[in-house]
Design an enzyme around this catalytic site. Structure first.
Site, PDB file in Angstrom:
ATOM      1  N   LYS A 204       7.483   2.014  -4.752  1.00  0.00           N
ATOM      2  CA  LYS A 204       7.753   1.576  -3.383  1.00  0.00           C
ATOM      3  C   LYS A 204       9.224   1.209  -3.278  1.00  0.00           C
ATOM      4  O   LYS A 204       9.714   0.340  -3.998  1.00  0.00           O
ATOM      5  CB  LYS A 204       6.875   0.382  -3.032  1.00  0.00           C
ATOM      6  N   LYS A 265       6.041   5.513  -1.631  1.00  0.00           N
ATOM      7  CA  LYS A 265       6.309   5.037  -0.281  1.00  0.00           C
ATOM      8  C   LYS A 265       7.777   4.715  -0.102  1.00  0.00           C
ATOM      9  O   LYS A 265       8.326   4.051  -0.974  1.00  0.00           O
ATOM     10  CB  LYS A 265       5.454   3.776  -0.068  1.00  0.00           C
TER      11      LYS A 265
HETATM   12  C1  PBG Z   1       3.920  -5.310   2.836  1.00  0.00           C
HETATM   13  C2  PBG Z   1       3.901  -3.922   3.320  1.00  0.00           C
HETATM   14  C3  PBG Z   1       4.929  -3.287   4.020  1.00  0.00           C
HETATM   15  C4  PBG Z   1       4.427  -2.051   4.383  1.00  0.00           C
HETATM   16  C5  PBG Z   1       3.140  -1.947   3.864  1.00  0.00           C
HETATM   17  N1  PBG Z   1       2.839  -3.111   3.190  1.00  0.00           N
HETATM   18  C6  PBG Z   1       6.245  -3.771   4.470  1.00  0.00           C
HETATM   19  C7  PBG Z   1       7.239  -4.211   3.505  1.00  0.00           C
HETATM   20  O1  PBG Z   1       7.141  -3.979   2.306  1.00  0.00           O
HETATM   21  O2  PBG Z   1       8.181  -4.860   3.969  1.00  0.00           O
HETATM   22  C8  PBG Z   1       5.184  -1.055   5.207  1.00  0.00           C
HETATM   23  C9  PBG Z   1       4.373  -0.067   5.943  1.00  0.00           C
HETATM   24  C10 PBG Z   1       5.070   0.621   7.051  1.00  0.00           C
HETATM   25  O3  PBG Z   1       6.293   0.500   7.253  1.00  0.00           O
HETATM   26  O4  PBG Z   1       4.365   1.339   7.763  1.00  0.00           O
HETATM   27  N2  PBG Z   1       4.107  -5.535   1.518  1.00  0.00           N
END
Ligand code: PBG
Length: 341
Positions: A204, A265
């Site tokens: 991520k 992601k």
């Molecule tokens: C939280 C989380 C996030 C997303 C999914 N889980 C945001 C982040 O890490 O700040 C992002 C999903 C999206 O942008 O659609 N941990």
């Protein structure tokens, strides 16, 4: 014969022949998208009415009732699972994220309601991370200006157990703390949830494309306030966009620790990573087409600059082509409807 571009050299090679008819293009397509490839992320909030997300046209924060309707729609459309994201009232956010571990919190209540209605017919995936619950909007606990790893993992384990108790089928740690997958596996097993799967956000990235999601769940305001203290981004735990070898190390660790499915992601800016992960490990690999990717296409379509439905379909198809077995996307219902036609 006079039309032969290279007389005598490539007599049989005319690749346009296989593009000539719609049926033929369909017949030779190497990648076929199906509604079974999609996971639909949903935002739930504690209000009676649905509330649109301004930066995600077409996406709403729904009351639990609305989630039940969406879940029914997912089932009808052949979408195998939904992913639930709670919008937590500002008054319930604290530095220790205690709300995350309360079995009566919104996420748990939503899971119980969906599970009661649909049993095991529809998959329920729950995010495990503290950002909806912390006053500073970070995914972990903050001590002396640092996101502390192991104390955060302890809280994540309790959060995962209450979600599993509520009946979710999959927990999806999106926090990027070290060692959390192994700890979650142990905690779930200890609590007789050895059947609950772990979908780990293994690679991520610290991406600018999560902005609209943070608007939707209200963590951008919290993070914005933390920015004044030099804590406005997640770069000490989410990955540097520059790296892909490191993504493979992250994935390898999560698999070793017991992840059932690994995720990359954002998806559209990481097609190379999806490809490398699938090729290197051959394990179930998901990708998350995040809020910013959705917002870009929607915004351009609303301006008449893109054919929205076609662009959406293409953006998701290429994620599958890169090697993703499952795709979390806010386009899930739109695409499933389009495929069904
Ligand atoms: C939280 C989380 C996030 C997303 C999914 N889980 C945001 C982040 O890490 O700040 C992002 C999903 C999206 O942008 O659609 N941990």
């Amino acid at each position: 014969m006079t039309m032969q571009p290279f007389p005598g050299r490539f007599p049989d090679t005319r690749l346009r022949r296989i593009r000539r008819h719609g049926w033929l293009r369909r017949a030779v397509a190497e990648t076929v998208l199906s509604s079974a490839d999609l996971v639909w992320p949903l935002f739930v909030h504690d209000h009676e009415m649905a509330l649109p997300v301004a930066s995600m046209p077409g996406v709403e924060r729904l009351p639990v009732e609305g989630i039940l309707r969406a879940a029914g729609e997912a089932l009808r459309l052949g979408i195998p699972a939904i992913a639930i994201f709670p919008v937590v009232e500002a008054a319930r956010k604290t530095d220790d994220a205690a709300e995350a571990c309360d079995p009566e919190n919104l996420a748990c209540r939503t899971v119980r309601a969906v599970r009661k209605e649909y049993g095991d017919a529809l998959g329920i995936i729950c995010d495990v991370a503290l950002d909806p619950y912390t006053s500073h909007g970070h995914d972990g606990l903050l001590k002396d200006g640092q996101i502390v790893n192991d104390e955060t993992v302890d809280v994540l384990c309790r959060q995962a157990v209450v979600l599993a108790d509520a009946g979710c089928h999959v927990v999806a740690p999106s926090d990027m703390m070290d060692g959390r997958v192994g700890s979650l596996r142990l905690a779930l097993d200890e609590h007789e949830h050895d059947g609950v799967a772990i979908l780990s956000y293994a690679a991520k990235y610290a991406s600018a494309f999560y902005g609209p999601f943070r608007d939707a769940v209200g963590s951008s305001t919290a993070l914005g306030m933390a920015a004044g203290r030099g804590l406005g981004d997640k770069k000490t735990y989410q990955m540097d966009v520059a790296n892909t070898d490191e993504a493979l190390r992250e994935v390898a660790l999560d698999i070793a620790e017991g992840a059932d499915i690994v995720m990359v992601k954002p998806a559209g800016t990481s097609l190379d990573v999806i490809w490398r992960v699938k090729a290197a490990f051959g394990v179930p690999t998901f990708a998350y087409q995040v809020s910013g990717e959705y917002a870009m296409i929607k915004a351009a379509a609303e301006n008449g600059w893109l054919d929205g439905p076609q662009a959406a379909l293409e953006s998701v198809l290429v994620i599958k082509r890169a090697g993703a077995d499952g795709i979390l996307t806010y386009f899930a219902p739109e695409i499933a409807r389009c495929l069904g036609r």
